[in-house]
Design a protein around this motif. Structure first.
Motif, PDB file in Angstrom:
ATOM      1  N   LYS A 161       0.905  -1.249  -0.112  1.00 58.57           N
ATOM      2  CA  LYS A 161       0.050   0.029  -0.044  1.00 58.57           C
ATOM      3  C   LYS A 161       0.942   1.301   0.061  1.00 58.57           C
ATOM      4  O   LYS A 161       0.540   2.257  -0.662  1.00 58.57           O
ATOM      5  CB  LYS A 161      -0.917   0.036   1.333  1.00 58.57           C
ATOM      6  N   ASP A 162       2.010   1.292   0.769  1.00 60.15           N
ATOM      7  CA  ASP A 162       2.796   2.310   0.925  1.00 60.15           C
ATOM      8  C   ASP A 162       3.398   2.743  -0.530  1.00 60.15           C
ATOM      9  O   ASP A 162       3.398   3.964  -0.921  1.00 60.15           O
ATOM     10  CB  ASP A 162       3.704   2.268   1.744  1.00 60.15           C
ATOM     11  N   CYS A 163       3.894   1.537  -1.156  1.00 65.92           N
ATOM     12  CA  CYS A 163       4.512   1.420  -2.509  1.00 65.92           C
ATOM     13  C   CYS A 163       3.579   2.107  -3.451  1.00 65.92           C
ATOM     14  O   CYS A 163       3.751   2.881  -4.450  1.00 65.92           O
ATOM     15  CB  CYS A 163       5.020   0.244  -2.894  1.00 65.92           C
ATOM     16  N   VAL A 164       2.214   1.671  -3.290  1.00 64.53           N
ATOM     17  CA  VAL A 164       1.067   2.062  -4.371  1.00 64.53           C
ATOM     18  C   VAL A 164       1.037   3.644  -4.187  1.00 64.53           C
ATOM     19  O   VAL A 164       0.904   4.309  -5.287  1.00 64.53           O
ATOM     20  CB  VAL A 164      -0.073   1.522  -4.130  1.00 64.53           C
ATOM     21  N   VAL A 165       1.028   4.060  -2.809  1.00 62.71           N
ATOM     22  CA  VAL A 165       0.904   5.638  -2.741  1.00 62.71           C
ATOM     23  C   VAL A 165       1.997   6.313  -3.548  1.00 62.71           C
ATOM     24  O   VAL A 165       1.861   7.203  -3.992  1.00 62.71           O
ATOM     25  CB  VAL A 165       0.666   5.896  -1.400  1.00 62.71           C
ATOM     26  N   VAL A 166       3.220   5.933  -3.156  1.00 60.67           N
ATOM     27  CA  VAL A 166       4.624   6.757  -3.775  1.00 60.67           C
ATOM     28  C   VAL A 166       4.411   6.691  -5.223  1.00 60.67           C
ATOM     29  O   VAL A 166       4.836   7.534  -5.883  1.00 60.67           O
ATOM     30  CB  VAL A 166       5.808   5.911  -3.097  1.00 60.67           C
ATOM     31  N   GLU A 167       4.232   5.503  -5.886  1.00 62.43           N
ATOM     32  CA  GLU A 167       4.241   5.126  -7.224  1.00 62.43           C
ATOM     33  C   GLU A 167       3.091   6.184  -7.912  1.00 62.43           C
ATOM     34  O   GLU A 167       3.144   6.635  -8.807  1.00 62.43           O
ATOM     35  CB  GLU A 167       3.947   3.861  -7.730  1.00 62.43           C
ATOM     36  N   THR A 168       1.901   6.211  -7.194  1.00 64.12           N
ATOM     37  CA  THR A 168       0.895   6.913  -7.587  1.00 64.12           C
ATOM     38  C   THR A 168       1.212   8.570  -7.908  1.00 64.12           C
ATOM     39  O   THR A 168       1.216   9.166  -8.779  1.00 64.12           O
ATOM     40  CB  THR A 168      -0.295   7.140  -6.781  1.00 64.12           C
ATOM     41  N   TYR A 169       1.796   8.931  -6.727  1.00 64.65           N
ATOM     42  CA  TYR A 169       2.389  10.382  -6.602  1.00 64.65           C
ATOM     43  C   TYR A 169       3.576  10.636  -7.390  1.00 64.65           C
ATOM     44  O   TYR A 169       3.611  11.793  -8.329  1.00 64.65           O
ATOM     45  CB  TYR A 169       2.783  10.809  -5.329  1.00 64.65           C
ATOM     46  N   LEU A 170       4.427   9.710  -7.844  1.00 63.31           N
ATOM     47  CA  LEU A 170       5.528   9.883  -8.765  1.00 63.31           C
ATOM     48  C   LEU A 170       4.990  10.086 -10.048  1.00 63.31           C
ATOM     49  O   LEU A 170       5.427  10.653 -11.047  1.00 63.31           O
ATOM     50  CB  LEU A 170       6.448   9.001  -8.651  1.00 63.31           C
ATOM     51  N   THR A 171       3.993   9.158 -10.474  1.00 58.84           N
ATOM     52  CA  THR A 171       3.254   9.138 -11.568  1.00 58.84           C
ATOM     53  C   THR A 171       2.911  10.459 -11.944  1.00 58.84           C
ATOM     54  O   THR A 171       2.935  11.054 -13.012  1.00 58.84           O
ATOM     55  CB  THR A 171       2.398   7.996 -11.796  1.00 58.84           C
ATOM     56  N   ALA A 172       1.935  11.019 -11.022  1.00 55.89           N
ATOM     57  CA  ALA A 172       1.351  12.082 -11.139  1.00 55.89           C
ATOM     58  C   ALA A 172       2.208  13.263 -11.452  1.00 55.89           C
ATOM     59  O   ALA A 172       1.959  14.162 -12.116  1.00 55.89           O
ATOM     60  CB  ALA A 172       0.279  12.527  -9.660  1.00 55.89           C
ATOM     61  N   VAL A 173       3.141  13.486 -10.549  1.00 54.33           N
ATOM     62  CA  VAL A 173       4.015  14.695 -10.702  1.00 54.33           C
ATOM     63  C   VAL A 173       4.603  14.595 -12.236  1.00 54.33           C
ATOM     64  O   VAL A 173       4.986  15.543 -12.673  1.00 54.33           O
ATOM     65  CB  VAL A 173       5.054  14.676  -9.424  1.00 54.33           C
ATOM     66  N   ASP A 174       5.041  13.325 -12.478  1.00 55.49           N
ATOM     67  CA  ASP A 174       5.762  13.133 -13.699  1.00 55.49           C
ATOM     68  C   ASP A 174       4.753  13.837 -15.076  1.00 55.49           C
ATOM     69  O   ASP A 174       5.115  14.590 -15.617  1.00 55.49           O
ATOM     70  CB  ASP A 174       5.979  11.657 -14.209  1.00 55.49           C
ATOM     71  N   ALA A 175       3.573  13.647 -14.835  1.00 58.84           N
ATOM     72  CA  ALA A 175       2.578  13.866 -15.805  1.00 58.84           C
ATOM     73  C   ALA A 175       2.544  15.373 -15.774  1.00 58.84           C
ATOM     74  O   ALA A 175       2.196  16.055 -16.802  1.00 58.84           O
ATOM     75  CB  ALA A 175       1.151  13.419 -15.568  1.00 58.84           C
ATOM     76  N   LEU A 176       2.351  15.993 -14.296  1.00 59.44           N
ATOM     77  CA  LEU A 176       2.151  17.819 -14.221  1.00 59.44           C
ATOM     78  C   LEU A 176       3.663  18.216 -14.667  1.00 59.44           C
ATOM     79  O   LEU A 176       3.620  19.120 -15.505  1.00 59.44           O
ATOM     80  CB  LEU A 176       2.375  17.721 -12.774  1.00 59.44           C
ATOM     81  N   ARG A 177       4.966  17.624 -14.656  1.00 59.54           N
ATOM     82  CA  ARG A 177       6.039  18.036 -15.054  1.00 59.54           C
ATOM     83  C   ARG A 177       5.909  18.019 -16.587  1.00 59.54           C
ATOM     84  O   ARG A 177       6.539  19.013 -17.211  1.00 59.54           O
ATOM     85  CB  ARG A 177       7.353  17.463 -14.443  1.00 59.54           C
ATOM     86  N   ALA A 178       5.693  17.024 -17.267  1.00 57.83           N
ATOM     87  CA  ALA A 178       5.621  16.707 -18.538  1.00 57.83           C
ATOM     88  C   ALA A 178       4.355  17.941 -19.058  1.00 57.83           C
ATOM     89  O   ALA A 178       4.386  18.388 -20.352  1.00 57.83           O
ATOM     90  CB  ALA A 178       4.839  15.508 -19.004  1.00 57.83           C
ATOM     91  N   ALA A 179       3.461  18.223 -18.597  1.00 58.08           N
ATOM     92  CA  ALA A 179       2.578  19.201 -19.026  1.00 58.08           C
ATOM     93  C   ALA A 179       2.987  20.776 -18.741  1.00 58.08           C
ATOM     94  O   ALA A 179       2.247  21.687 -18.980  1.00 58.08           O
ATOM     95  CB  ALA A 179       1.226  19.096 -18.077  1.00 58.08           C
ATOM     96  N   GLY A 180       4.115  20.826 -18.181  1.00 56.53           N
ATOM     97  CA  GLY A 180       4.934  22.078 -17.753  1.00 56.53           C
ATOM     98  C   GLY A 180       4.732  23.022 -16.464  1.00 56.53           C
ATOM     99  O   GLY A 180       5.002  23.983 -16.460  1.00 56.53           O
ATOM    100  N   MET A 181       4.481  22.059 -15.461  1.00 60.38           N
ATOM    101  CA  MET A 181       4.284  22.634 -14.131  1.00 60.38           C
ATOM    102  C   MET A 181       5.687  22.652 -13.616  1.00 60.38           C
ATOM    103  O   MET A 181       6.714  21.821 -13.353  1.00 60.38           O
ATOM    104  CB  MET A 181       3.531  21.563 -13.237  1.00 60.38           C
ATOM    105  N   PRO A 182       6.168  24.270 -13.471  1.00 62.88           N
ATOM    106  CA  PRO A 182       7.489  24.691 -12.802  1.00 62.88           C
ATOM    107  C   PRO A 182       7.697  24.731 -11.427  1.00 62.88           C
ATOM    108  O   PRO A 182       8.670  24.937 -10.694  1.00 62.88           O
ATOM    109  CB  PRO A 182       7.771  25.937 -13.367  1.00 62.88           C
ATOM    110  N   THR A 183       6.459  24.312 -10.742  1.00 64.84           N
ATOM    111  CA  THR A 183       6.210  24.899  -9.204  1.00 64.84           C
ATOM    112  C   THR A 183       6.687  23.658  -8.333  1.00 64.84           C
ATOM    113  O   THR A 183       6.852  22.624  -8.881  1.00 64.84           O
ATOM    114  CB  THR A 183       5.031  25.449  -8.767  1.00 64.84           C
ATOM    115  N   THR A 184       6.658  24.080  -7.110  1.00 70.74           N
ATOM    116  CA  THR A 184       7.224  23.221  -6.000  1.00 70.74           C
ATOM    117  C   THR A 184       6.099  21.910  -5.760  1.00 70.74           C
ATOM    118  O   THR A 184       4.971  22.229  -6.004  1.00 70.74           O
ATOM    119  CB  THR A 184       7.223  23.898  -4.909  1.00 70.74           C
TER     120      THR A 184
END
Length: 230
Positions: A161-184
């Motif tokens: 479960k902990d690993c699912v949470v981490v992988e979910t957020y890594l995937t989400a932030v990767d998608a945000l970075r790919a969409a051009g998010m420069p913020t923290t």
């Protein structure tokens, strides 16, 4: 909760907070427990107000939503019972005091009202947050972390479960970075045993993975607020 739309979120150009189950529950946990701090509850209130003003975005992994629902009632009951026990202990000590000295009236009934408003903060929080769904790829990556004992996985512990949470957020932030998010971007989890070494620093595995996503780690609400720049 709102749907996760990387393009729309990236366009806001505001900080992004990724929250773990334990940190949502912390908002309404037993206020008498060791380590409970008023500053973290105040930080949670400030953060939810900023969420509602769109000063930042909070992501909630589907796994976090599931886990929160399963613990919600129990954590509220635990806090309520702890407050009752505190009142009983103070009353006991006060009666003993009165056996030797002049009686003093102590009224702690106001503490009974603390759980409900804390739960209301969480409702406001989740209403303003964006749900990040799980996927086959996320579960596959999580199992890979478990099989290779990559943090937050640990030997002898069910860490899926902990690993699912981490992988979910890594995937989400990767998608945000790919969409051009420069913020923290900040990952908040008070479950420090899974994320920090004995020296109280982020594990090398997570330094690598969070560094790739340009995401900071916060162990409590006050630290998250500081990392978010508020």
């Amino acid at each position: 909760m709102q749907p996760f739309d990387p393009t729309a979120i990236a366009a806001l150009s505001v900080p992004v907070l990724c929250i773990d189950t334990c940190s949502l529950l912390d908002i309404m946990r037993d206020p008498t427990r060791d380590g409970a701090q008023a500053r973290d509850r105040l930080a949670a209130i400030d953060i939810v107000q900023r969420l509602e003003k769109l000063d930042l975005v909070c992501l909630v992994a589907e796994q976090v939503e599931i886990e929160f629902a399963s613990h919600d009632a129990d954590i509220q009951l635990e806090a309520t019972n702890a407050i009752r026990k505190l009142r009983e202990r103070v009353d006991q000590a006060n009666r003993i005091h009165a056996a030797f000295l002049s009686a003093v009236n102590i009224d702690l009934t106001h503490l009974d009202g603390v759980v409900a408003p804390a739960r209301q903060i969480i409702t406001r929080w989740t209403n303003a947050a964006h749900r990040v769904p799980s996927s086959t790829a996320i579960f596959t990556n999580a199992m890979d972390r478990v099989n290779r004992n990559i943090a937050p996985a640990r030997k002898g512990k069910d860490s899926v479960k902990d690993c699912v949470v981490v992988e979910t957020y890594l995937t989400a932030v990767d998608a945000l970075r790919a969409a051009g998010m420069p913020t923290t971007a900040v990952f908040l989890s008070s479950n420090t045993k899974e994320y920090l070494t004995d020296a109280k620093v982020l594990t090398p595995d997570l330094v690598r993975d969070f560094g790739r996503a340009n995401m900071a780690y916060a162990p409590n609400m006050s630290a998250a607020k500081a990392f978010l720049g508020f």
